[in-house]
Design a protein around this motif. Sequence first.
Motif, PDB file in Angstrom:
ATOM      1  N   PHE A 187      55.508 -43.971 -69.881  1.00 52.58           N
ATOM      2  CA  PHE A 187      54.849 -43.895 -68.569  1.00 52.58           C
ATOM      3  C   PHE A 187      55.394 -44.962 -67.621  1.00 52.58           C
ATOM      4  O   PHE A 187      55.569 -44.715 -66.418  1.00 52.58           O
ATOM      5  N   SER A 190      58.765 -43.773 -66.416  1.00 52.04           N
ATOM      6  CA  SER A 190      58.583 -42.717 -65.415  1.00 52.04           C
ATOM      7  C   SER A 190      58.104 -43.298 -64.093  1.00 52.04           C
ATOM      8  O   SER A 190      58.512 -42.846 -63.015  1.00 52.04           O
ATOM      9  N   SER A 294      58.511 -32.623 -71.427  1.00 56.26           N
ATOM     10  CA  SER A 294      58.903 -33.790 -70.644  1.00 56.26           C
ATOM     11  C   SER A 294      58.591 -35.074 -71.400  1.00 56.26           C
ATOM     12  O   SER A 294      57.869 -35.078 -72.404  1.00 56.26           O
ATOM     13  N   ARG A 295      59.130 -36.142 -70.889  1.00 55.99           N
ATOM     14  CA  ARG A 295      58.871 -37.470 -71.432  1.00 55.99           C
ATOM     15  C   ARG A 295      57.369 -37.786 -71.409  1.00 55.99           C
ATOM     16  O   ARG A 295      56.817 -38.364 -72.346  1.00 55.99           O
ATOM     17  N   ASN A 296      56.691 -37.392 -70.333  1.00 50.39           N
ATOM     18  CA  ASN A 296      55.249 -37.648 -70.222  1.00 50.39           C
ATOM     19  C   ASN A 296      54.442 -36.775 -71.185  1.00 50.39           C
ATOM     20  O   ASN A 296      53.390 -37.185 -71.669  1.00 50.39           O
ATOM     21  N   ASP A 297      54.924 -35.547 -71.439  1.00 52.76           N
ATOM     22  CA  ASP A 297      54.290 -34.699 -72.448  1.00 52.76           C
ATOM     23  C   ASP A 297      54.335 -35.392 -73.804  1.00 52.76           C
ATOM     24  O   ASP A 297      53.342 -35.422 -74.541  1.00 52.76           O
ATOM     25  N   ALA A 299      54.618 -38.575 -74.375  1.00 48.07           N
ATOM     26  CA  ALA A 299      53.771 -39.766 -74.355  1.00 48.07           C
ATOM     27  C   ALA A 299      52.297 -39.403 -74.531  1.00 48.07           C
ATOM     28  O   ALA A 299      51.577 -40.018 -75.323  1.00 48.07           O
ATOM     29  N   ALA A 300      51.850 -38.392 -73.785  1.00 50.52           N
ATOM     30  CA  ALA A 300      50.429 -38.062 -73.777  1.00 50.52           C
ATOM     31  C   ALA A 300      49.985 -37.342 -75.045  1.00 50.52           C
ATOM     32  O   ALA A 300      48.925 -37.633 -75.597  1.00 50.52           O
TER      33      ALA A 300
END
Length: 455
Positions: A187, A190, A294-297, A299-300
Amino acid sequence: MKPPEIPATTSTAPAPETSWRDGLAVYLQPRVLIVLLLGFSSGLPLALSGSTLLIWMREAGVDLGTIGLFALVGTPYTLKFLWAPLVDALHVPFFTRAFGRRRGWLLVSQLLLIAAIMLLALTDPARSPAFVAFAALLVAAMSSTQDIVVDAFRVESLPESEQAAGMASYVAAYRIGMLVSTAGALFVVSGFESTGISRTSAWMWGYVTMAALVLIGTVTALAATEPQQSARAEAATSSETAFMRVMHAAIGAFSEFLTRKDAFAALAFVVLFKFTDAFSGSMTAPFVIDLGFSRNDYAAIVKGVGLAATLIGGFAGGFVARRYSLATSLWIGGVLQAIANLSFSWLAVVGINHWALVLAITAENFTSAIGTVIFVAYLSALCRNPLHTATQYALLTALAAVGRTYLSAGAGFVAKATGWPLFFVICVLVAVPSLLLLAWLQRRGHFAALGPVKV
């Protein structure tokens, strides 16, 4: 000179009953809070040379085979028992005199860790993977050294009544530290990238931010007090050289273990039991990114939902270990953690579906945690002599890390050759040797000889 032998002892005295207020109050003791913060500092660096770094490399276009080889940078976590006696025996100029034996080593390891993370931040995976590997190896070496000191500090600083709370706090904070350096780091990267700077610069500043968070442990070490046991232990062994202390511990630990029935089969089982997790886990991050998430997917879901599943799985593993015999518990954990890999094969067929990712990650983390708790109970049961517990446990955990560090190094090449659906089927099959060993050891009476195991 023959090292002294101290037989294992058990206590039959009932534990004093405590109210829930007493149980909660122990977690607020200053010593336990110190251990909690040190747990965060220990958990923070692991992913910076592991899964987070693999995502950075994959985004930089590094080949899957090369990424798989980066499992080897975890070597210091496997071999840390080799220099652990040096941390016990040697004094650091100025730091030991100014802060004490344990706190001095804590501060030195944390300052070196910050420097190593900063060096890794300045690398570019697309241009020089070899330099990235060198910097990541330094991060792992400094991180594992910090782990050695924190473990010693925790054991020596907490009285027996606070050891359980201290360990629970340490593990929880360790997981949070890992979450910060995975989901949190992604995060942060990003966020920096959204300001308009290049992706390479965003990753650099993300790692700089992680290096700054190590200062939490540094401030904690400065606020802590040197354990009294540390000074007493040094006085008790003042007549022995550091070399003799190391030799006594090593000889006693090895001789006591290797004279047991089926010792080598048990050691092979220690190496292989978590191999199915290690083989698939080394490729989870590249798999999720390759699939199109995605990178955030990542992470979450992978780290956020995965953490919750891991914590719940840990409680479930404790329940299984209390409810069933050690051998039965190992069968349950071993089979579940292997079959869970099929959820990733299913995800590879489904494609980009966030609910499918949640289900796959939940299944994998939940079953892996069950297997881990039961496996730790088994390792603890193997360390029966209190004189050698620390040395034997360090050696056993080092052997357990062989699968993660070395045997799984070729996972990237297997994934590249077979494709993702078949790769995770293979991850199930690599669990078969450990289950065959489990059946053989059970038939030989290995687990019955260990007696009841407390979790």
